[in-house]
Scaffold this motif. Structure first.
Motif, PDB file in Angstrom:
ATOM      1  N   ARG A 235       0.869  -1.211   0.199  1.00  0.00           N
ATOM      2  CA  ARG A 235      -0.076   0.111   0.062  1.00  0.00           C
ATOM      3  C   ARG A 235       0.811   1.299  -0.032  1.00  0.00           C
ATOM      4  NH1 ARG A 235      -4.014  -1.228   4.931  1.00  0.00           N
ATOM      5  NH2 ARG A 235      -1.928  -2.402   5.765  1.00  0.00           N
ATOM      6  N   THR A 236       1.948   1.165   0.654  1.00  0.00           N
ATOM      7  CA  THR A 236       2.797   2.419   0.639  1.00  0.00           C
ATOM      8  C   THR A 236       3.518   2.713  -0.700  1.00  0.00           C
ATOM      9  OG1 THR A 236       3.368   1.912   3.006  1.00  0.00           O
ATOM     10  CG2 THR A 236       4.857   3.353   1.686  1.00  0.00           C
TER      11      THR A 236
ATOM     12  N   TRP B  58       2.391   1.616  -3.563  1.00  0.00           N
ATOM     13  CA  TRP B  58       1.051   1.980  -4.524  1.00  0.00           C
ATOM     14  C   TRP B  58       0.788   3.499  -4.328  1.00  0.00           C
ATOM     15  CZ3 TRP B  58      -1.333  -1.223  -7.885  1.00  0.00           C
ATOM     16  CH2 TRP B  58      -2.695  -0.623  -8.437  1.00  0.00           C
ATOM     17  N   SER B  59       0.723   4.239  -3.138  1.00  0.00           N
ATOM     18  CA  SER B  59       0.460   5.296  -2.725  1.00  0.00           C
ATOM     19  C   SER B  59       1.461   6.289  -3.063  1.00  0.00           C
ATOM     20  CB  SER B  59      -0.207   5.515  -1.304  1.00  0.00           C
ATOM     21  OG  SER B  59       0.696   5.076  -0.427  1.00  0.00           O
ATOM     22  N   GLU B  60       2.605   6.070  -2.504  1.00  0.00           N
ATOM     23  CA  GLU B  60       3.744   7.037  -2.509  1.00  0.00           C
ATOM     24  C   GLU B  60       4.223   7.444  -3.866  1.00  0.00           C
ATOM     25  OE1 GLU B  60       7.035   6.489  -0.249  1.00  0.00           O
ATOM     26  OE2 GLU B  60       5.709   6.823   1.841  1.00  0.00           O
ATOM     27  N   VAL B  61       3.987   6.572  -4.880  1.00  0.00           N
ATOM     28  CA  VAL B  61       4.677   6.492  -6.330  1.00  0.00           C
ATOM     29  C   VAL B  61       3.758   6.931  -7.214  1.00  0.00           C
ATOM     30  CG1 VAL B  61       6.727   5.192  -5.762  1.00  0.00           C
ATOM     31  CG2 VAL B  61       4.840   4.168  -7.030  1.00  0.00           C
ATOM     32  N   ASN B  62       2.464   6.961  -6.934  1.00  0.00           N
ATOM     33  CA  ASN B  62       1.424   6.832  -7.650  1.00  0.00           C
ATOM     34  C   ASN B  62       1.196   5.676  -8.717  1.00  0.00           C
ATOM     35  OD1 ASN B  62      -0.880   7.494  -8.938  1.00  0.00           O
ATOM     36  ND2 ASN B  62      -0.267   9.826  -9.503  1.00  0.00           N
ATOM     37  N   PHE B  63       1.413   4.701  -8.363  1.00  0.00           N
ATOM     38  CA  PHE B  63       1.687   3.555  -9.430  1.00  0.00           C
ATOM     39  C   PHE B  63       0.895   3.362 -10.469  1.00  0.00           C
ATOM     40  CE2 PHE B  63       1.017  -0.833 -10.606  1.00  0.00           C
ATOM     41  CZ  PHE B  63       2.433  -1.129 -11.223  1.00  0.00           C
ATOM     42  N   PRO B  64      -0.700   3.900 -10.426  1.00  0.00           N
ATOM     43  CA  PRO B  64      -1.275   3.723 -11.672  1.00  0.00           C
ATOM     44  C   PRO B  64      -0.965   4.662 -12.727  1.00  0.00           C
ATOM     45  CG  PRO B  64      -2.847   3.713  -9.568  1.00  0.00           C
ATOM     46  CD  PRO B  64      -1.602   3.783  -9.324  1.00  0.00           C
ATOM     47  N   LEU B  65      -0.221   6.045 -12.248  1.00  0.00           N
ATOM     48  CA  LEU B  65       0.262   6.897 -13.325  1.00  0.00           C
ATOM     49  C   LEU B  65       1.364   6.237 -14.018  1.00  0.00           C
ATOM     50  CD1 LEU B  65       0.144   9.729 -14.699  1.00  0.00           C
ATOM     51  CD2 LEU B  65       1.248  10.621 -12.938  1.00  0.00           C
ATOM     52  N   LYS B  66       2.285   5.760 -13.095  1.00  0.00           N
ATOM     53  CA  LYS B  66       3.586   5.124 -13.538  1.00  0.00           C
ATOM     54  C   LYS B  66       3.368   4.015 -14.461  1.00  0.00           C
ATOM     55  CE  LYS B  66       5.909   8.018 -11.075  1.00  0.00           C
ATOM     56  NZ  LYS B  66       4.901   8.632 -10.290  1.00  0.00           N
ATOM     57  N   LEU B  67       2.306   3.512 -14.294  1.00  0.00           N
ATOM     58  CA  LEU B  67       2.152   2.146 -14.943  1.00  0.00           C
ATOM     59  C   LEU B  67       1.424   2.922 -16.382  1.00  0.00           C
ATOM     60  CD1 LEU B  67       1.437  -1.066 -15.428  1.00  0.00           C
ATOM     61  CD2 LEU B  67      -0.686  -0.618 -14.467  1.00  0.00           C
ATOM     62  N   TRP B  68       0.671   3.671 -16.410  1.00  0.00           N
ATOM     63  CA  TRP B  68      -0.117   4.458 -17.627  1.00  0.00           C
ATOM     64  C   TRP B  68       1.239   4.859 -18.543  1.00  0.00           C
ATOM     65  CZ3 TRP B  68      -3.057   4.746 -21.643  1.00  0.00           C
ATOM     66  CH2 TRP B  68      -3.045   6.006 -22.503  1.00  0.00           C
TER      67      TRP B  68
ATOM     68  N   MET C 208      16.540   1.576   3.690  1.00  0.00           N
ATOM     69  CA  MET C 208      16.831   0.522   4.723  1.00  0.00           C
ATOM     70  C   MET C 208      15.182  -0.213   4.899  1.00  0.00           C
ATOM     71  SD  MET C 208      19.683   0.786   5.742  1.00  0.00           S
ATOM     72  CE  MET C 208      19.745  -0.611   6.958  1.00  0.00           C
ATOM     73  N   ASP C 209      14.219   0.267   3.913  1.00  0.00           N
ATOM     74  CA  ASP C 209      12.991  -0.453   4.109  1.00  0.00           C
ATOM     75  C   ASP C 209      13.055  -1.503   2.818  1.00  0.00           C
ATOM     76  OD1 ASP C 209      10.410  -1.097   4.495  1.00  0.00           O
ATOM     77  OD2 ASP C 209       9.629   0.957   4.197  1.00  0.00           O
ATOM     78  N   ALA C 210      13.654  -2.603   3.015  1.00  0.00           N
ATOM     79  CA  ALA C 210      13.687  -3.476   2.258  1.00  0.00           C
ATOM     80  C   ALA C 210      12.290  -4.262   1.906  1.00  0.00           C
ATOM     81  CB  ALA C 210      14.661  -4.616   2.582  1.00  0.00           C
ATOM     82  N   PRO C 211      11.383  -4.376   2.966  1.00  0.00           N
ATOM     83  CA  PRO C 211       9.954  -4.898   2.580  1.00  0.00           C
ATOM     84  C   PRO C 211       9.168  -4.175   1.506  1.00  0.00           C
ATOM     85  CG  PRO C 211      10.429  -5.136   4.936  1.00  0.00           C
ATOM     86  CD  PRO C 211      11.385  -4.405   4.183  1.00  0.00           C
ATOM     87  N   THR C 212       9.229  -2.761   1.643  1.00  0.00           N
ATOM     88  CA  THR C 212       8.734  -1.799   0.487  1.00  0.00           C
ATOM     89  C   THR C 212       9.466  -1.901  -0.662  1.00  0.00           C
ATOM     90  OG1 THR C 212       8.040  -0.480   2.503  1.00  0.00           O
ATOM     91  CG2 THR C 212       7.888   0.463   0.241  1.00  0.00           C
ATOM     92  N   THR C 213      10.494  -2.078  -0.726  1.00  0.00           N
ATOM     93  CA  THR C 213      11.243  -2.227  -2.080  1.00  0.00           C
ATOM     94  C   THR C 213      11.029  -3.361  -2.813  1.00  0.00           C
ATOM     95  OG1 THR C 213      13.164  -0.697  -1.363  1.00  0.00           O
ATOM     96  CG2 THR C 213      13.568  -2.130  -3.143  1.00  0.00           C
ATOM     97  N   ASN C 214      10.931  -4.508  -1.970  1.00  0.00           N
ATOM     98  CA  ASN C 214      10.377  -5.827  -2.391  1.00  0.00           C
ATOM     99  C   ASN C 214       9.047  -5.777  -2.914  1.00  0.00           C
ATOM    100  OD1 ASN C 214      12.741  -8.251  -2.242  1.00  0.00           O
ATOM    101  ND2 ASN C 214      12.944  -6.672  -0.399  1.00  0.00           N
ATOM    102  N   ALA C 215       8.346  -5.320  -2.204  1.00  0.00           N
ATOM    103  CA  ALA C 215       6.813  -5.069  -2.754  1.00  0.00           C
ATOM    104  C   ALA C 215       6.547  -4.339  -3.956  1.00  0.00           C
ATOM    105  CB  ALA C 215       5.983  -4.521  -1.314  1.00  0.00           C
ATOM    106  N   GLY C 216       7.521  -3.037  -3.894  1.00  0.00           N
ATOM    107  CA  GLY C 216       7.453  -2.356  -5.376  1.00  0.00           C
ATOM    108  C   GLY C 216       7.836  -3.032  -6.508  1.00  0.00           C
TER     109      GLY C 216
END
Length: 291
Positions: A74-75, A77-87, A254-262
């Motif tokens: 969720r972090t 998805w919201s922080e990088v605005n994933f739908p826009l980056k996907l488009w 240092m936030d490896a879980p968020t990086t792996n989730a992204g």
């Protein structure tokens, strides 16, 4: 004596078939092992994507998570605005794939079938262009984009990668069209077909499997590009998925879980695209091998 003569070839055929079967099983086993080894990093990524930072800090990347942690997804998805980056990534990669195939076809048609002087030198120039590293092109591209007002626009990246990908496509298709059957071209000319008619009615149907393979490759190659989009797209509204993922790593080192989730979310569209066009890719490669 006749019975002995007929039995020997049968025994040899059975023995040869048995040996070929053993070789096939050995090759299959080796390919399976190689595939499992290649899947190990993806398994680690999937494991750490749903692991909390506390579990990661205490147990490391190889430990099993104690809870199903989705905050990293969720972090990202919201922080990088994933739908826009996907488009942005889909628009750029899709446009480059289509335009690159069209430009490659037109160039190769002129070089492979048309009467262009110095054809071999031109094809060699396209081959040389494929060997140039992007690091050698980045400053001239940046300077030109600044001068003509296309810097920090998706159009600049589309134009750049269309030229880069079509250089490879032109070299490949020109080599294929250089051996195109002249009898078909002469028959079309006798029927009164013009240049464009020959291209779309005679040449294009024969190249359709190869063009489909190029379309898939161009899309995947452009989707994974990082250096040129990193330099040319500096606004959050124009950045692609690889650039967004890299910026997240810089913000949360240092936030490896968020990086792996992204990384997991960013990988899903490419996998879906490959699965959808897997049969098209296989048919194109098989058709090219048969020709």
């Amino acid at each position: 004596m006749a019975v002995t003569i007929t039995e020997v070839p049968l025994r040899r055929r059975v023995r040869d078939r048995h040996h070929r079967g053993v070789r096939r099983w050995v090759v299959l086993a080796l390919v399976t092992v190689g595939a499992l080894v290649m899947l190990v990093p993806f398994a680690f990524m999937l494991l750490n994507a749903f692991k909390s930072p506390g579990d990661y800090s205490s147990g490391g990347p190889l430990s099993w998570p104690t809870e199903f942690y989705t905050w990293g997804l969720r972090t990202y998805w919201s922080e990088v605005n994933f739908p826009l980056k996907l488009w942005n990534s889909a628009l750029i990669a899709g446009s480059v794939a289509v335009l690159g195939v069209v430009v490659s076809l037109l160039n190769a048609y002129a070089l492979g079938i048309g009467r262009v002087r110095g054809r071999l030198w031109i094809v060699g120039l396209f081959l040389l262009a494929n060997m140039l590293p992007q690091e050698a092109l980045i400053y001239p591209l940046y300077y030109v984009a600044k001068e003509i007002g296309l810097y920090n626009t998706r159009l600049s990246v589309i134009i750049i990668f269309t030229v880069i990908q079509s250089a490879f496509g032109t070299y490949l298709l020109a080599s294929v069209l250089g051996t195109f059957p002249r009898a078909l071209l002469e028959a079309a000319a006798l029927d009164g077909a013009g240049t464009w008619t020959v291209l779309w009615r005679v040449v294009f149907p024969h190249l359709r499997p190869t063009l489909a393979v190029l379309l898939i490759f161009f899309f995947i190659w452009t989707w994974n590009e990082f250096l040129i989009p990193l330099v040319m797209l500096i606004d959050n509204q124009t950045q692609t998925i690889p650039v967004a993922l890299a910026s997240l790593q810089g913000d949360r080192l240092m936030d490896a879980p968020t990086t792996n989730a992204g990384a997991l979310i960013s990988l899903v569209p490419a996998i879906l695209f490959f699965l959808i066009f897997q049969r098209t890719l296989a048919r194109g490669i098989t058709a090219g091998a048969e020709k």
